[in-house]
Scaffold this motif. Structure first.
Motif, PDB file in Angstrom:
ATOM      1  N   CYS A  47     -12.436  -7.036 -16.090  1.00  0.00           N
ATOM      2  CA  CYS A  47     -11.012  -7.370 -16.240  1.00  0.00           C
ATOM      3  C   CYS A  47     -10.237  -6.197 -16.838  1.00  0.00           C
ATOM      4  N   VAL A  48      -8.951  -6.133 -16.517  1.00  0.00           N
ATOM      5  CA  VAL A  48      -8.064  -5.125 -17.094  1.00  0.00           C
ATOM      6  C   VAL A  48      -6.917  -5.862 -17.783  1.00  0.00           C
ATOM      7  N   ASP A  98      -4.248 -11.477 -10.005  1.00  0.00           N
ATOM      8  CA  ASP A  98      -3.537 -10.259 -10.347  1.00  0.00           C
ATOM      9  C   ASP A  98      -2.178 -10.644 -10.905  1.00  0.00           C
ATOM     10  N   HIS A 145      -6.580  -9.009 -13.514  1.00  0.00           N
ATOM     11  CA  HIS A 145      -5.752  -7.873 -13.905  1.00  0.00           C
ATOM     12  C   HIS A 145      -4.456  -8.401 -14.514  1.00  0.00           C
TER      13      HIS A 145
END
Ligand code: UD1
Ligand code: CA
Length: 450
Positions: free
Chosen positions: A307-308, A342, A324
């Protein structure tokens, strides 16, 4: 051999200048006393007694569910007097008694175990810990006799100039033979300050022909006690470093450990990178290969692998894998983002499930919703979930395309493979495979099924 611990926490903490009890001040997300208790429990002590007095109700309430016994010291007549309050609860129940101060939160369990082990071996009635340090910090001085063994502790206020120059300090960590302790506490005389000092016990032992064992600690940082908020910040820095180091050694990259704030108990997987100014708090678990921060605040969250999370605030939320978020995303309690969701800048999700592959790139609010897989949520979409009285639910089927600026007035169900036009205000349910437009949205093209 049974060991009990007595933790002294009845003092006023005047120098904190606070309405909050000193031992309840937060230190890396938990209270000062929590850290003391954690070390004592980890050390495997059989029974714990906490002596409370000032702000007793506050302290009791904060640890209401903890497996320990509180005793009250109604008048703060000194540390020796404080230990006396535990006698009726512990007498006959333990072979050794470990005594610590509630304002010293940096003990490591291993150090406490060493103290107990030392006393188990010791023929004499007590073992104590000391440090040798240049800054005396107002601590009692450890006086040794000709043979090098401890003969007394002298409190700073009572020291002669010669004693003041002694650089071996009493750090306030002792382990006693229980029977000897209970018998000799009453031998402590009132000090000139009007207190019964626990620190008189070594001298009493020596006067009775017994030897005091002393352990000189290597790690000075363990002996940081909290008397002021300056000490609180010092202690926090030490704890932070301990947590961050353990994580780095377990395979987590922390770009700048001095600017990374991770609470004890947070779990992070291998090869995850934590960027500066990131706060990971509470009951948070993060998987492998993630990029977290810079500038993120994550509390009580579950985050999977890959994950970001960039410059975002997440609270009581779940992100599965390869999610994300950010910059500037916000997940509020009950947000659950499945794999490959996202969520770009300025998105907010509350109490909602976003299924696999949902995209919400910009400026959207999704609350009390269930969003099907691969739905596209156009820029500026709002679920109008609150009618002034209650929260209403929005359900969106898979592969549906929500046009930019759509207002989804809940309660509302939108089918799968449908479209809402840009700027539409959707007030009625939309069937599968249907296109709606306008204000309020009207049907432009019906689904094949109708
Ligand atoms: C104490 C020691 C000192 C040592 C230092 C290490 C004594 C007399 N002195 O000094 O030798 O170097 O700790 O940090 O023990 N408390 C009670 N009831 C009381 C008084 C105190 O429960 O009547 C508690 C306080 O809440 C505190 C602890 O005992 O948690 C220590 O008291 P404090 O006044 O902070 O002692 P120091 O001056 O730091
Ligand atoms: Ca103190």
């Amino acid at each position: 051999m049974k060991t009990a611990a007595v933790i002294l926490a009845a003092g006023k903490g005047t120098r904190m200048k606070s309405k909050l009890a000193k031992v309840l001040h937060p230190l890396l997300g938990r209270s000062v006393l929590w850290h003391v208790l954690q070390a004592v429990r980890e050390a495997g002590v059989d029974e714990i007694v906490v002596v409370v007095g000032h702000d007793a109700e506050q302290v009791r309430a904060a640890f209401a569910d903890a497996p320990l016994t509180f005793v009250e010291q109604t008048e703060q007549l000194g540390t020796g007097h404080a230990v006396m309050q535990a006698q009726s609860v512990l007498e006959g129940k333990a072979d050794q008694v470990l005594v610590l101060y509630g304002d010293m939160p940096l003990w490591q369990a291993g150090t406490l175990q060493t103290m107990v082990a030392m006393q188990v071996q010791n023929q004499g009635p007590l073992s104590m810990a000391t440090i040798v340090a240049d800054d005396p910090r107002g601590f009692g001085r450890v006086i040794r006799g000709e043979d090098g063994s401890v003969s007394a502790i002298v409190e700073e206020a009572q020291c002669t100039p010669q004693q003041l120059a002694v650089n071996e300090l009493n750090v306030g960590l002792y382990c006693y033979d229980a029977d000897w302790l209970w018998e000799n506490l009453s031998a402590i005389q009132l000090s000139p300050k009007g207190e019964y000092y626990l620190t008189d016990l070594p001298e009493i032992a020596v006067q009775n022909g017994k030897q005091v064992a002393a352990l000189v600690l290597e790690d000075e940082s363990e002996a940081i006690g909290i008397n002021t908020r300056v000490h609180l910040a010092e202690a926090e820095a030490v704890l932070r470093e301990r947590v961050n180091q353990a994580l780095m050694l377990s395979g987590v990259t922390i770009i700048d450990p001095q600017r990374t704030y991770i609470e004890p108990g947070v779990q992070i997987g291998q090869d995850t990178v934590i960027h500066p100014n990131t706060f990971l708090r509470g009951d948070t678990v993060i998987g492998e290969d993630c990029q977290i921060g810079p500038n993120s605040l994550i509390t009580d969250c579950r985050i999977g692998n890959g994950c970001v999370i960039l410059a975002s605030v997440l609270d009581q939320a779940v992100c599965e894998n390869f999610v994300h978020i950010g910059p500037f995303g916000r997940l509020r309690p009950g947000a659950h983002l499945a794999d490959h969701v996202d969520m770009g800048n300025f998105g907010e999700v509350k109490n909602s499930y976003l299924a696999e592959g949902v995209k919400m790139g910009h400026f959207s609010y999704i609350g009390d919703s269930q969003v099907g897989s691969h739905v596209n949520i156009g820029c500026g979409t709002v679920t109008c979930n609150y009618d002034g009285k209650k929260k209403n639910k929005t359900i969106i089927g898979e592969h549906t395309f929500i046009g930019s600026g759509s207002m989804l007035v809940a309660p509302l169900e939108i089918g799968s493979h449908s479209y809402t036009g840009a700027g539409s205000v959707v007030t009625h349910d939309v069937a599968d495979d249907t296109v709606v437009v306008g204000v309020p949205a009207r049907v432009l093209r019906k689904g094949k099924s109708e």
